[in-house]
Design a protein around this motif. Structure first.
Motif, short mmCIF file in Angstrom:
data_model
loop_
_atom_site.label_atom_id
_atom_site.label_comp_id
_atom_site.label_asym_id
_atom_site.label_seq_id
_atom_site.Cartn_x
_atom_site.Cartn_y
_atom_site.Cartn_z
N CYS A 44 13.18 20.28 11.74
CA CYS A 44 13.32 19.19 12.48
C CYS A 44 12.03 18.44 12.60
CB CYS A 44 13.65 19.76 14.10
SG CYS A 44 15.37 20.33 14.33
N SER A 47 12.30 16.53 8.87
CA SER A 47 13.58 15.51 8.90
C SER A 47 13.11 14.42 9.73
CB SER A 47 14.63 16.35 9.84
OG SER A 47 15.70 14.90 9.76
N ARG A 48 12.19 14.47 11.01
CA ARG A 48 11.81 13.16 11.60
C ARG A 48 10.63 12.44 11.15
NH1 ARG A 48 13.46 10.11 15.09
NH2 ARG A 48 13.07 11.24 17.05
N GLN A 52 14.58 10.57 9.42
CA GLN A 52 16.05 11.03 9.70
C GLN A 52 16.16 11.60 11.30
OE1 GLN A 52 18.39 10.61 7.42
NE2 GLN A 52 16.77 10.23 6.13
N CYS A 53 17.25 11.85 11.70
CA CYS A 53 17.37 12.17 13.23
C CYS A 53 16.66 13.66 13.20
CB CYS A 53 18.81 12.47 13.38
SG CYS A 53 19.03 13.26 15.09
N LEU A 56 19.11 16.64 13.14
CA LEU A 56 19.94 16.84 12.34
C LEU A 56 19.92 18.42 11.49
CD1 LEU A 56 22.12 14.90 11.17
CD2 LEU A 56 20.67 13.91 9.64
N ILE A 68 22.29 18.81 5.08
CA ILE A 68 21.15 18.31 5.76
C ILE A 68 19.98 18.31 5.05
CG2 ILE A 68 19.94 17.57 7.78
CD1 ILE A 68 23.10 17.05 7.88
N SER A 71 20.55 16.42 1.61
CA SER A 71 20.45 14.94 1.71
C SER A 71 18.91 14.52 1.92
CB SER A 71 21.44 14.36 2.81
OG SER A 71 21.11 14.98 4.12
N VAL A 72 18.38 15.29 2.93
CA VAL A 72 16.80 14.76 3.08
C VAL A 72 16.15 14.98 1.83
CG1 VAL A 72 14.74 15.54 4.27
CG2 VAL A 72 16.88 15.32 5.65
N ALA A 75 16.92 12.06 -0.20
CA ALA A 75 16.42 10.90 -0.13
C ALA A 75 15.11 10.65 -0.16
CB ALA A 75 16.54 10.94 1.76
#
Length: 123
Positions: A44, A47-48, A52-53, A56, A68, A71-72, A75
């Protein structure tokens, strides 16, 4: 009338490889320990930091392939111009999840490229 939108571009270091390997968790022991002892918190947080959320990554627990994490990873790879394939991203996310998240965090820390959002719309 706008016919075409400006494309994205990357400025800075043009290294097309990850700055560390998938199993180089020892390069950043505090992050490695956090990932080992509390992976949901670490994912988390990472991701932040990737823009990102925050929550997520918690959705990864509901599928065979962690979408997720994949995708991260894609990205971050795209943001820094790292050449690799989505297939490799998927394999790393599935088979080496904690190591993959650590590699993403190390890459963002190494590159230290701030995320800048430019709003071109006038109000």
């Amino acid at each position: 009338m706008v016919v075409t939108q400006p494309g994205s571009y990357m400025v800075g270091n043009m290294n097309t490889d990850w700055s560390s390997g998938i199993c180089d968790c020892g390069e950043d022991l505090p992050q490695c320990c956090l990932a080992f002892w509390c992976l949901p918190c670490f994912t988390c947080k990472t991701s932040r930091e990737a823009g990102q959320c925050l929550c997520l990554p918690l959705l990864d627990a509901y599928g065979l392939i962690p979408p997720i994490a994949t995708s991260v990873r894609v990205a971050v790879r795209t943001r820094y111009g790292i050449e690799d394939t989505v297939c490799n991203d998927c394999v790393y996310a599935c088979c080496c999840g904690p190591c993959s998240w650590c590699q993403i965090a190390r890459e963002m820390k190494t590159r230290k490229t701030p995320i800048v959002i430019i709003n071109t719309r006038t109000t």
